[in-house]
Design a protein around this motif. Sequence first.
Motif, PDB file in Angstrom:
ATOM      1  N   LEU A  21     -75.832   7.832 -32.569  1.00  0.00           N
ATOM      2  CA  LEU A  21     -75.163   6.529 -32.684  1.00  0.00           C
ATOM      3  C   LEU A  21     -73.900   6.509 -31.824  1.00  0.00           C
ATOM      4  O   LEU A  21     -73.119   7.453 -31.846  1.00  0.00           O
ATOM      5  CB  LEU A  21     -74.786   6.296 -34.155  1.00  0.00           C
ATOM      6  N   ARG A  23     -70.308   4.285 -30.588  1.00  0.00           N
ATOM      7  CA  ARG A  23     -69.358   3.302 -31.130  1.00  0.00           C
ATOM      8  C   ARG A  23     -69.554   1.952 -30.450  1.00  0.00           C
ATOM      9  O   ARG A  23     -69.637   1.867 -29.234  1.00  0.00           O
ATOM     10  CB  ARG A  23     -67.939   3.818 -30.885  1.00  0.00           C
ATOM     11  N   LYS A  24     -69.644   0.914 -31.267  1.00  0.00           N
ATOM     12  CA  LYS A  24     -69.819  -0.445 -30.737  1.00  0.00           C
ATOM     13  C   LYS A  24     -69.016  -1.397 -31.599  1.00  0.00           C
ATOM     14  O   LYS A  24     -68.680  -1.080 -32.740  1.00  0.00           O
ATOM     15  CB  LYS A  24     -71.299  -0.864 -30.804  1.00  0.00           C
ATOM     16  N   GLN A  27     -72.048  -2.654 -35.204  1.00  0.00           N
ATOM     17  CA  GLN A  27     -73.005  -1.568 -35.387  1.00  0.00           C
ATOM     18  C   GLN A  27     -74.254  -2.103 -36.069  1.00  0.00           C
ATOM     19  O   GLN A  27     -74.164  -2.908 -36.991  1.00  0.00           O
ATOM     20  CB  GLN A  27     -72.405  -0.469 -36.298  1.00  0.00           C
ATOM     21  N   ASP A  28     -75.416  -1.653 -35.615  1.00  0.00           N
ATOM     22  CA  ASP A  28     -76.609  -2.031 -36.370  1.00  0.00           C
ATOM     23  C   ASP A  28     -77.251  -0.781 -36.962  1.00  0.00           C
ATOM     24  O   ASP A  28     -77.385   0.232 -36.296  1.00  0.00           O
ATOM     25  CB  ASP A  28     -77.604  -2.835 -35.517  1.00  0.00           C
ATOM     26  N   VAL A  72     -70.803  -4.460 -39.488  1.00  0.00           N
ATOM     27  CA  VAL A  72     -72.046  -3.694 -39.549  1.00  0.00           C
ATOM     28  C   VAL A  72     -73.203  -4.638 -39.884  1.00  0.00           C
ATOM     29  O   VAL A  72     -73.130  -5.448 -40.803  1.00  0.00           O
ATOM     30  CB  VAL A  72     -71.968  -2.567 -40.615  1.00  0.00           C
TER      31      VAL A  72
END
Length: 442
Positions: A21, A23-24, A27-28, A72
Amino acid sequence: GGGGAGVVGVEVGGSLAKGTLVRKDLQDIDIFVVFENEDATKELGGILKKAKLRGKVKHGSRDYFQIVEGNVIFEIIPVVQVDKKKPEDAENVTDVSLMHVDYVKKKIRKNKKLSDEIKLAKVFCHACGCYGAESYIGGLSGYGLEVLVIYFGGFVKFLKWAVRGGGGFGYSNSRFTFVNDVGPPNSRFTLEDGEKFVESKSLAHPKIVKSKSLAYLRGVKNKSNNLRSVPLVIDPEKYFKNGNEVLQELNASKLQSPLVVVDPTYKFRNITAGLSYPTFCKFVNYSKKFLKSPSVKMFEKKEFNISVFEKLAKKKKARLLKLKLTTDRQEGDIAGTKMKKFFDFLIFKLKKKEQEVLAGEFVYGGAGQEAEGYLVVKEKKEIEIGGVDSGLRDAVKNFKKVRKKTYVRGGKVYAKEKVDIDKVLKRANGAGVEMGASMVSF
């Protein structure tokens, strides 16, 4: 909590489960609810209601649910239990998602460094606009990148291959415009001036021709002399004897991409089927740049900067068009794809009237039902049409009926036609309604 009837289990999937994963801003997280059979998957909505979870229904190959908490996005996805020894029994592509998780986790356990290498590749691809298998992006999916980085043993090794192997496409010119006017996506493309098609004798090993001024396509010509691209083939688990066997065994619709990567968990699937030629060119060019002078800046996503287009328009005495596009389709992949197709259609219509499209950019953030399109067009106010053989009396008569002034050159009848870009776009917009997208303003 307690499952409903037919629920076998609940598992976290996607990048979070694999340890890849990144970092954004948003997050999905994928949560797979595993059911015994197809009919049971329809119970998911009721189960969520009972658990007092408010999800937004999203339409996909099966309906799934989206729950947004802060920054999220939880995607609750119904899948049917699959025998891992028989992935071909999966009736829906999402049913093998958990097998993808197992494969990546197993590889990372053997080589811990791969986790970070994959994250680098994802951030890099996101920065250059090549991340995401959605049709309007035409990039590499998360799983596609994971498999490629695992196969090459690292991020930089993967880039080096892309530049070398992708160099078989030899794109020194990033301004490749492919127009999907007929047939399956990417099966036809137009070669621009100064571009050359190099016929490749062997499908597996293209002839790589180095040249600074020309862009090349690798491929073969078929019987009717149409160009047919030949993809690069990677088979990580060596399911097939060679690249040719892969190209023969996989469904033709899965071979429209410049890259064919055989799914390590199911040999008849190409996990990079969503990759388009223009996006792959972009990726190869970006990789070249990075390998030449590596920089942290290349991992930062740059928003579209209109000033580049403004400078180009000024330098070439061309017109800059800013288009606002809209659709009534479900936001996300479906909306983006409809608007991107319509944007490509507008370019196609302009080129048909001999307008030179110097640059184009489609901008859609992945949410909502609106997008922007930017074009730099060198206008040609008058074009020559016709070329009707002067011996064909009926054809000439019909041609002259429509055209006031005609003239003969080399035994053919021609006429001049005035072209107004605004009118071309307005006419094209009329057809957009059927395509599920249209232009609000330009």
